[in-house]
Design an enzyme around this catalytic site. Structure first.
Site, PDB file in Angstrom:
ATOM      1  CB  CYS A 144      -0.963  -0.004   1.186  1.00  0.00           C
ATOM      2  SG  CYS A 144      -0.158  -0.078   2.796  1.00  0.00           S
ATOM      3  CG  HIS A 165      -3.944   0.715   4.783  1.00  0.00           C
ATOM      4  ND1 HIS A 165      -3.398  -0.136   3.852  1.00  0.00           N
ATOM      5  CD2 HIS A 165      -5.039   1.271   4.188  1.00  0.00           C
ATOM      6  CE1 HIS A 165      -4.124  -0.110   2.741  1.00  0.00           C
ATOM      7  NE2 HIS A 165      -5.128   0.738   2.927  1.00  0.00           N
TER       8      HIS A 165
END
Length: 480
Positions: free
Chosen positions: A113, A426
Site C-alpha cells: 500500500c 496502512h
C-alpha cells in the site's frame, strides 16, 4: 507541404495529417473519418471556443498542443468491417475486466500500500506522467528500465480499468532499490511511503530530468548568537520538499513549515575560540511548479527500534500562500502576480457558478450531456489560463515552465497513513478530481478500491489519532 494536428478523443491521442491550405472544415471531416463522429456533433476546443469551419489549420499547428474532441459517433456512418461476434462464455478474464470512467486502483501485492499510494500521487503530476509516457530510451543508455516499467503501468492506468496489477513494476522496483525488498520468512514487510516517494523521484530523474519540477532553492543566513555584530555567513541550498516539523505548539501547516526554516546549531567560533550557538534562518529563493510538503510525523525510538508516529492534529489549507517565507529578492514579484491572480480567481467564481446553475438540455442523452459538460469545463479552464497569461512576467512559458510565477499553490494530492508506526499500518492516496472546478470532489485510493469523496473528508486527514493522517501533500502552482 503537409502538417500534423494532434487530437484527443475517447481517452486516446491521434495524429491527423493535412495540407497547409486546409481549413477547419477539412479537419472536422478527417475527425469524422477517424472517429465516426459526424461534423455536426463535433465539439473541438480552441482557445475556449469551438473551431470555425474557415479557420486555417496552420494556425492550430502553431499552438503545439493536442485539441480535445467531444461527440458521439454515428453508427450509420461507414465503419470498419464488423468483427466476429464473441459470446460471453468465450471471453477471457482480461476481456471481462470491467471498464469505467473512474480512475484505476492498484492491487495490493502484500504490504505494498505504501507504493500504491505513492504511484497514485505521482500519476496525478501530469508533467511527470507526460514525460514518462513519451519516454524512449536512447541506444546504449542505462537506467531507463524503471521508467519503461512505470510507462507500461501508467498506460494501463490510462485505460481506467477497475484494477491494475503492478507486478512487473514492483519486481523491478525491489530489484533496483533492495531496501524495499526486506522480508521475514518470505513475507515482505511494510515500508515508508515517504522514502518510496523520494527514491522514485531521484531514480526517475536519472532518465527524465524531472527534479526542476520540485526543486526548492533557499538562502541560509547564519549568525552567531554570542557575537551578533559578527558578519553573517550566507549559504545556498536545494531541496525537493518542505518539511512541516511538529511539536506541542504546532496546530497549522504554516507553523510547522516556519519551524523548519529556522534552527539553532552549535559550532566552533574562531574569535571566541569555543563552540557557541548559531541562529539559522532560511528564506525561499525559488518556487517550483509542484510543491511537496512532508509532515515530519515519524521519529526513531531506539528502545523499540521502530519509527513511531506523532499523532498530533495539524491542519493544512487547500490553497497555500508562501509569500511570508520568500526571500526579498523574489517576494515583491511573486506577490504582485499573486494579487492579480486572486482577482482573476474572483472573476472566475461567477463563471463557475453560472455553469453549475445552468439548466441541463433534456434533449441530450446522458453521454451527450457529459460531453457537453466536459467541453464547458475545458472552456472555463482555458479562459482562466488565457487571462493568467496576461499577468505573468514577459517571456514566461506555461508549457515548459518548472517554476511557479506566483506564491500560491492549490492542493492536488495527499498520501496518508493510518497507524502508529511507519513500518506498519496502512497507506492511502487522496487525489483531486480534475473535472471538479471547485475542488469539492476527490478520489480515495485504498489500493484497488477507488471511491469518490468530498472535500470535508480531506480536511479530516489533519490527524489527531491513529486514523488516516496526512504524510505528504502535493501542491501545484495556481493557474499552471
Amino acid at each position: 507541404m503537409s502538417l500534423t494536428i494532434t487530437i484527443k478523443y475517447g481517452g486516446k491521442t491521434h495524429e491527423i495529417a493535412l495540407s497547409e491550405s486546409s481549413k477547419g472544415l477539412d479537419l472536422k471531416q478527417s475527425i469524422q473519418d477517424l472517429t465516426q463522429v459526424p461534423i455536426a456533433r463535433q465539439k473541438i476546443l480552441v482557445k475556449g471556443g469551438k473551431l470555425a469551419d474557415e479557420t486555417p489549420v496552420v494556425e492550430l499547428q502553431r499552438l503545439k498542443q493536442p485539441f480535445l474532441v467531444l461527440g458521439t459517433p454515428d453508427k450509420n456512418l461507414p465503419t470498419k468491417p464488423i468483427e466476429k461476434q464473441v459470446f460471453l462464455e468465450d471471453m477471457s478474464m482480461h476481456q471481462l475486466n470491467p471498464i469505467s470512467n473512474d480512475p484505476s486502483g492498484l492491487v495490493n501485492l502484500g504490504n505494498t500500500c505504501y507504493l500504491n499510494s505513492t504511484l497514485q500521487a505521482l500519476y496525478k503530476i501530469k508533467d511527470l506522467t507526460k514525460k514518462v509516457e513519451t519516454y524512449t530510451p536512447s541506444q546504449g543508455a542505462r537506467g531507463g528500465e524503471l521508467v519503461m516499467a512505470l510507462k507500461s503501468l501508467f498506460l494501463s492506468m490510462d485505460k481506467k480499468q477497475e484494477k491494475v496489477t503492478p507486478t512487473f513494476f514492483l519486481a523491478l522496483f525491489r530489484s533496483i532499490l533492495p531496501q524495499f525488498a526486506e522480508n521475514v520468512n518470505g513475507r515482505y514487510l511494510q515500508q515508508d511511503a515517504e522514502e518510496a516517494f523520494t527514491q522514485l523521484i531521484n531514480n526517475l530523474d536519472n532518465s527524465l530530468n524531472i527534479k526542476d519540477l520540485f526543486r526548492i532553492e533557499m538562502k541560509e543566513v547564519s549568525t552567531c548568537v554570542a557575537l551578533p555584530e559578527e558578519e553573517a555567513q550566507i549559504n545556498f541550498e536545494e531541496s525537493l520538499k518542505l518539511n512541516c516539523h511538529i511539536d506541542i505548539k504546532t496546530n497549522f501547516l504554516r507553523d510547522g513549515i516556519l519551524n523548519g526554516l529556522s534552527d539553532i546549531i552549535t559550532k566552533h567560533n574562531d574569535l571566541l575560540n569555543s563552540d557557541t550557538d548559531y541562529q539559522l534562518k532560511r528564506t525561499i529563493t525559488r518556487l517550483p511548479k509542484y510543491l511537496t510538503v512532508q509532515f515530519v510525523r515519524f521519529f526513531w525510538r531506539t528502545d523499540t527500534r521502530k519509527k513511531l508516529k506523532i499523532l498530533r492534529r495539524v491542519q493544512f489549507p487547500f490553497e497555500l500562500d508562501l509569500s511570508e517565507m520568500l526571500d526579498e529578492s523574489i517576494r515583491s514579484e511573486k506577490v504582485e502576480v499573486r494579487d492579480k491572480l486572486r482577482k482573476i480567481e474572483k472573476d472566475n467564481i461567477e463563471v463557475i457558478r453560472e455553469f453549475k446553475k445552468a439548466k441541463k438540455d433534456i434533449s441530450l442523452t446522458p453521454l451527450q450531456q457529459q460531453e457537453e459538460d466536459e467541453m464547458k469545463i475545458e472552456s472555463i479552464k482555458t479562459k482562466f489560463r488565457d487571462e493568467f497569461k496576461q499577468v505573468v512576467p514577459s517571456g514566461f512559458d506555461f508549457e515548459s515552465t518548472t517554476e511557479n510565477p506566483s506564491s500560491v499553490y492549490e492542493l492536488q494530492a495527499v498520501i496518508a497513513h493510518a497507524g502508529t508506526s511507519a513500518d506498519s499500518g496502512h497507506y492511502q492516496a487522496f487525489v483531486r478530481d480534475d473535472n471538479d472546478l471547485e475542488g469539492e470532489r476527490w478520489w480515495k485510493f485504498n489500493d484497488d478500491k477507488v471511491s469518490s469523496i468530498n472535500k470535508e473528508r480531506i480536511e479530516s486527514l489533519a490527524g489527531g489519532g491513529e486514523s488516516d493522517s496526512a504524510l505528504i501533500l502535493i501542491y501545484k502552482g495556481v493557474g499552471l
